[in-house]
Structure formats: C-alpha cells, structure tokens
Design an enzyme around this catalytic site. Structure first.
Site, PDB file in Angstrom:
ATOM      1  N   CYS A  43       0.827  -1.217   0.000  1.00 20.37           N
ATOM      2  CA  CYS A  43       0.000   0.000   0.000  1.00 20.37           C
ATOM      3  C   CYS A  43       0.857   1.262   0.000  1.00 20.37           C
ATOM      4  CB  CYS A  43      -0.911   0.016   1.222  1.00 20.37           C
ATOM      5  SG  CYS A  43      -1.725  -1.557   1.520  1.00 20.37           S
ATOM      6  N   ASN A 307      -4.723  -8.647   6.670  1.00 16.32           N
ATOM      7  CA  ASN A 307      -4.107  -8.727   8.000  1.00 16.32           C
ATOM      8  C   ASN A 307      -5.034  -9.405   9.008  1.00 16.32           C
ATOM      9  OD1 ASN A 307      -1.355  -7.401   8.509  1.00 16.32           O
ATOM     10  ND2 ASN A 307      -2.301  -6.164   6.917  1.00 16.32           N
TER      11      ASN A 307
HETATM   12  C1  LIG Z   1       0.012  -0.342  -5.189  1.00 15.35           C
HETATM   13  C2  LIG Z   1      -0.927  -0.960  -4.193  1.00 15.35           C
HETATM   14  C3  LIG Z   1      -1.550  -0.152  -3.262  1.00 15.35           C
HETATM   15  C4  LIG Z   1      -2.437  -0.701  -2.345  1.00 15.35           C
HETATM   16  N1  LIG Z   1      -3.035   0.122  -1.434  1.00 15.35           N
HETATM   17  C5  LIG Z   1      -3.863  -0.403  -0.507  1.00 15.35           C
HETATM   18  C6  LIG Z   1      -4.441   0.426   0.499  1.00 15.35           C
HETATM   19  O1  LIG Z   1      -4.201   1.634   0.551  1.00 15.35           O
HETATM   20  N2  LIG Z   1      -5.271  -0.149   1.406  1.00 15.35           N
HETATM   21  C7  LIG Z   1      -5.543  -1.498   1.393  1.00 15.35           C
HETATM   22  O2  LIG Z   1      -6.295  -1.990   2.260  1.00 15.35           O
HETATM   23  N3  LIG Z   1      -4.981  -2.320   0.451  1.00 15.35           N
HETATM   24  C8  LIG Z   1      -4.150  -1.801  -0.477  1.00 15.35           C
HETATM   25  N4  LIG Z   1      -3.568  -2.626  -1.416  1.00 15.35           N
HETATM   26  C9  LIG Z   1      -3.881  -4.059  -1.408  1.00 15.35           C
HETATM   27  C10 LIG Z   1      -2.973  -4.805  -0.443  1.00 15.35           C
HETATM   28  O3  LIG Z   1      -1.637  -4.496  -0.707  1.00 15.35           O
HETATM   29  C11 LIG Z   1      -3.208  -6.296  -0.577  1.00 15.35           C
HETATM   30  O4  LIG Z   1      -4.539  -6.535  -0.205  1.00 15.35           O
HETATM   31  C12 LIG Z   1      -2.273  -7.110   0.287  1.00 15.35           C
HETATM   32  O5  LIG Z   1      -0.962  -6.991  -0.151  1.00 15.35           O
HETATM   33  C13 LIG Z   1      -2.677  -8.579   0.221  1.00 15.35           C
HETATM   34  O6  LIG Z   1      -1.763  -9.316   0.926  1.00 15.35           O
HETATM   35  P1  LIG Z   1      -1.619 -10.880   0.703  1.00 15.35           P
HETATM   36  O7  LIG Z   1      -0.534 -11.317   1.630  1.00 15.35           O
HETATM   37  O8  LIG Z   1      -2.934 -11.538   0.809  1.00 15.35           O
HETATM   38  O9  LIG Z   1      -1.214 -11.067  -0.822  1.00 15.35           O
HETATM   39  P2  LIG Z   1       0.025 -10.499  -1.741  1.00 15.35           P
HETATM   40  O10 LIG Z   1       0.363  -9.154  -1.262  1.00 15.35           O
HETATM   41  O11 LIG Z   1      -0.454 -10.706  -3.109  1.00 15.35           O
HETATM   42  O12 LIG Z   1       1.176 -11.508  -1.370  1.00 15.35           O
HETATM   43  C14 LIG Z   1       1.159 -12.842  -1.774  1.00 15.35           C
HETATM   44  C15 LIG Z   1       2.581 -13.342  -1.869  1.00 15.35           C
HETATM   45  O13 LIG Z   1       2.562 -14.735  -2.137  1.00 15.35           O
HETATM   46  C16 LIG Z   1       3.522 -15.049  -3.133  1.00 15.35           C
HETATM   47  N5  LIG Z   1       3.104 -16.282  -3.812  1.00 15.35           N
HETATM   48  C17 LIG Z   1       2.050 -16.436  -4.645  1.00 15.35           C
HETATM   49  N6  LIG Z   1       1.970 -17.722  -5.063  1.00 15.35           N
HETATM   50  C18 LIG Z   1       3.006 -18.382  -4.496  1.00 15.35           C
HETATM   51  C19 LIG Z   1       3.478 -19.739  -4.543  1.00 15.35           C
HETATM   52  N7  LIG Z   1       2.844 -20.655  -5.258  1.00 15.35           N
HETATM   53  N8  LIG Z   1       4.571 -20.045  -3.836  1.00 15.35           N
HETATM   54  C20 LIG Z   1       5.227 -19.122  -3.081  1.00 15.35           C
HETATM   55  N9  LIG Z   1       4.831 -17.831  -3.006  1.00 15.35           N
HETATM   56  C21 LIG Z   1       3.729 -17.473  -3.691  1.00 15.35           C
HETATM   57  C22 LIG Z   1       3.476 -13.820  -4.028  1.00 15.35           C
HETATM   58  O14 LIG Z   1       4.629 -13.718  -4.833  1.00 15.35           O
HETATM   59  C23 LIG Z   1       3.391 -12.704  -2.997  1.00 15.35           C
HETATM   60  O15 LIG Z   1       4.665 -12.351  -2.540  1.00 15.35           O
HETATM   61  C24 LIG Z   1      -2.677  -2.101  -2.355  1.00 15.35           C
HETATM   62  C25 LIG Z   1      -2.036  -2.924  -3.280  1.00 15.35           C
HETATM   63  C26 LIG Z   1      -1.159  -2.360  -4.188  1.00 15.35           C
HETATM   64  C27 LIG Z   1      -0.470  -3.256  -5.190  1.00 15.35           C
END
Ligand SMILES: Cc1cc2nc3c(=O)[nH]c(=O)nc-3n(C[C@H](O)[C@H](O)[C@H](O)COP(=O)(O)OP(=O)(O)OC[C@H]3O[C@@H](n4cnc5c(N)ncnc54)[C@H](O)[C@@H]3O)c2cc1C
Length: 456
Positions: A43, A307
C-alpha cells in the site's frame, strides 16, 4: 512439535507467521515465498514512487533476519508448486538452485495473494510497460519516472489515481486512460463524476484524464514503449506506461489440490479461514469474504482484510478459536488533496442485491466555517427503504471525509436504522466539526426522505 507451513509472505502470510509463533512458541514455522521480499507494505508503494521517502526499505515491515530471530524460517524465492493434501505435504521449488523438495505440514496456511491483470492490449510486453504489485515493480517504476517526462496510466481505480498523484508530484505530465465513462467506478456515478470534476478543476495542465477510451495498442521497439493508441482513435507519445486494470486471485495451486473455490473465483473459506481440505487454511487476497450487509460473497483484495484474515487463520491453525465474520467494503484513498472514502453498499450495488436504496447527499464544511483550514466534503448516506437500516456511505472532498465514513462503519456493523443513528453523540468543537456534523445532517435529510417530509 507442530509443523506449520505458510505459502506467501506479504500481508496475510507474514501476519499469520508472526501470530502463530506468538501463540505456539514451540511450533516449527516455515514460510515459503517466490518473492524476493517478505512482509512489506504494498500500500505504501505509490507514496515511495511519489518521493515521500527515498529508500524502498522503509516499506519493509519485518526482515527475514528479524523473523529468524523469532524462530520463524523465511524461504525467499521458494515457490510452492503443488499441495498434496492426503500426504499433508507441499512440493517446494527453490527458484535459485532449481531443486525441489517435499515439505511436511501439520497445518498449512495458503496466503498466495493476487496478481496484476493485464487486458489484451497489443504490445503489452514492450519494455517500460509496467504493473505495480511487488517491490521490484515499484523500484523500476520510480527509476523510470525519475528520467521521464510523460507517464501513462491505464485504469482509473484506486492504484491508478494514487499513481496519478505520485507522477504529478514527480513533475511528470500524466495521461490516465479509463475505459468506463468515470474513474473510481466503485463509487456511485454521481460521486465518480464529482471526483472527476474535482480532479479536473485543480488540473493545472499537468495531467489529462481520458474516460470512455479503451487502450488497444502500445507502440515502440526493443528500447521500450513510446506511444499509446485508444479505441477512439487517439494516439499520443509516452515514456512509459503503468497498467492498473485490476488483479486476479492466485488460486492455481489451491485449485490443483482440489480445494473448493468460490463463485468469485477466490478460495472459499469459512469464518475460521478453513478451506474445504482438512488442516488447510487460506487468507488474504487469495480468498473471498462475506459481505456483512447482504451475507453474500465478495472478493475484496485489501490489506486491511488480509491482516485480519492472516491473524484469524493463525489462531485457528494453532488451536485457538477465532472467527472472521466478514467485511463491510470500507476503503479510502487520496489523490492530489482529495479524499475518497466509502463503506457498505453503493446505490448501484444495493439494487443488484435486491435492496431498495434511498439516499441523501450533502455538501458541507468539515469544520466550522471561520476556521482557516475549513474545506468541503460531499457525503452520500444510503439506507434501505423498507427496513430503514443504514447500508452504505460515500464521502469525497478536500475536507475530512474519511472520519465520517469511519464513524459510519460502526453503525453498519451494528445494523442501525437511520433513526437510531441520529442519536449518535458525535464530538463537536470548531476545529473538528460544525455543530451538526455533515454525517448527522445527511442522516436527518435521509430520515425526512424516509418519512416523506420536506428536506431541511
Ligand atoms: C500499489 C498498491 C496499493 C495498495 N493500497 C492499498 C491500500 O491503501 N489499502 C488497502 O487496504 N490495500 C491496499 N492494497 C492491497 C494490499 O496491498 C493487498 O490486499 C495485500 O498486499 C494482500 O496481501 P496478501 O498477503 O494476501 O497477498 P500479496 O500481497 O499478493 O502476497 C502474496 C505473496 O505470495 C507469493 N506467492 C504467490 N503464489 C506463491 C506460490 N505458489 N509459492 C510461493 N509464493 C507465492 C506472491 O509472490 C506474494 O509475494 C494495495 C495494493 C497495491 C499493489
């Protein structure tokens, strides 16, 4: 000793790992990610690109070394290639050595997140056509931005408009191209139009927003993209492009393991973040949520949700009961001084879900008019006509819009009617609010509408 394996380590996976270790200090916790970083603030990436801070390491929440010091083993650049539920094993590929090994688990937490979706645009694989999902993307985009004059953004959603601000602040000329007639189309059309008008009103020749234009083609060569063509026949030069046209959940590994997916395409979980397979949990952007207002499934890939879900998955995987009942759909962002915030259902979404929405909109000062930093906000409050229950709200403005939406979230969670909400004892002092807060003012108008009385 319990073996907990986590796949993915940005928000949900990193949260789950830290929580699990606190709950079960003796557990063996291994987190595998194909990424080059773990536990970071995606984010914050637009604000890094904007130049609020120079070192991308400010985005890192916890380093692998810090995790290791707590007894959590982080395996960067290790991809989970296959889950074998009946053997309780995961096949892990080391992306550097190219070696693969089977890893046992007692409990598995899938936190594979989402990836950028790029629509079929001709030459989308040219150099300097970026998406923004990982830290490397942010570093590459910032580096390119610092040596460029013209940035193009495809897509006018949250990330697109955060980047609009970032590039304008970096003194680039920006063209943002959006397919639909409005940007921020998650808002109702009247609010989206307001956002577009407000942004255009402060446009000092530094950017152009092209709505109702579909990007069809990029031109360029091996040196990189140098032009953009749209469906209306427009063509313009550019130095680089960021495609911000949405994300899709990373569910391949779950699907191949026979884990049931939801109608949204994300992994289906219950309120304990359990998947359809025993001892396998999932959390974050790879799962969908229960929309509390309608009890329907919705995919809301947000850091706030990831989170909470990571924490809940860890609690249950460690044998401590916890429930994540769902989301309201609250979100906020900022672009060039404007805040845009919403919670609950929009009028259009409410209609789709069978509600009978009725709304009131007000444009008011966010504090008393004589205060030097007073600003306007436009607030839209939505209720269901039959039950009089509040079901959503949207706020836009230079003024403090987010505070009003965050107040409203508690009312939606408690399923308050407009009438009950009007008893809300909000704070008042001139630097913070007018005597009647815009939120209560909107609620009064809404109550009058529900009672078929004249607005006052
Ligand atoms: C530019 C940007 C701005 C954002 N701003 C906001 C905000 O202001 N407020 C908000 O609430 N949300 C925001 N978001 C959304 C938020 O960042 C995501 O909801 C959050 O990162 C999700 O986290 P996650 O751990 O579920 O998934 P991800 O962040 O997608 O992480 C998943 C991880 O798993 C890894 N992975 C995937 N498949 C495999 C595999 N088979 N083996 C090993 N590793 C794997 C990926 O490479 C990645 O590193 C934003 C997102 C972006 C991109």
């Amino acid at each position: 000793m319990k073996k907990i394996v986590i796949i993915g380590g940005v928000a949900a996976g990193a949260k789950a790992a830290a929580k699990a270790k606190r709950l079960l200090p003796e557990a063996e916790i291994n987190l595998y990610t194909d990424d080059t970083h773990v536990s970071y603030s995606s984010c914050g990436m637009p604000y890094y690109i904007e130049g609020n801070f120079d070192d991308y390491k400010m985005l890192l929440v916890r380093s692998p070394e810090e995790f290791e010091a707590q007894g959590i083993h982080i395996h960067l650049r290790h991809r989970a290639a296959k889950i074998i539920p009946y053997c309780k094993q995961v096949l892990i590929e080391d992306l550097e050595s190219k070696k693969a090994a089977l890893v046992d688990y007692d409990k598995l937490i899938i936190a594979t997140g989402a990836r950028a979706f790029v629509p079929p645009i001709k030459n989308a694989n040219l150099p300097n056509v970026f998406t923004l999902r990982k830290i490397e993307d942010a570093i590459a985009i910032k580096e390119k931005a610092l040596s460029s004059k013209h940035a193009t953004i495809v897509g006018g959603g949250y990330i697109g408009i955060e980047l609009l601000e970032a590039f304008v602040k970096q003194n680039l000329y920006v063209t943002l191209v959006e397919y639909s007639p409005n940007i921020m189309s998650i808002f109702d059309d009247d609010m989206s139009e307001l956002i577009l008008n407000q942004l255009n009103s402060i446009n000092n020749g530094k950017f152009e927003i092209l709505t109702s234009n579909l990007v069809t083609e990029f031109s360029g060569d091996t040196n990189g993209v140098n032009g953009v063509r749209t469906s209306t026949g427009k063509y313009f030069d550019t130095d680089f492009v960021v495609v911000c046209t949405g994300v899709v959940p990373n569910v391949d590994i779950a699907r191949e393991a026979g884990i049931v997916l939801s109608e949204t395409g994300a992994i289906k979980v219950n309120e304990k973040m359990e998947t359809s397979e025993c001892d396998i949990y999932a959390c974050g952007d790879c799962v969908d949520e229960n929309l509390l207002i309608s009890n329907t499934r919705i995919w809301l890939p947000l850091g706030s949700n990831a989170n909470k879900e990571g924490r809940c998955a860890a609690m249950n995987a460690c044998g401590f009961e916890d429930n994540f009942y769902g989301v309201l759909g609250s979100a906020v962002t900022r672009c060039l001084g404007f805040t845009m915030s919403m919670t609950g259902l929009s009028v259009k979404k409410a209609k789709q879900l069978g509600f009978e929405p009725i709304f009131a909109s007000v444009t008011k000062y966010d504090k008393v008019g004589y205060m030097p930093d007073v600003n306007n906000i436009t607030l839209k409050l939505i209720a269901d006509k039959t039950t009089r229950q509040l079901i959503g709200g949207q706020a836009v403005g230079v003024g403090d819009a987010d505070k009003r939406i965050n107040t409203l979230t508690s009312a939606l969670l408690a399923k308050l009617t407009v009438d009950e909400f009007l008893n809300n004892d909000l704070t008042y002092a001139p630097p913070y609010s007018p005597t009647i807060d815009p939120l209560l003012n909107a609620a009064q108008i809404l109550q009058n509408k529900l009672n078929n009385q004249a607005e006052d």
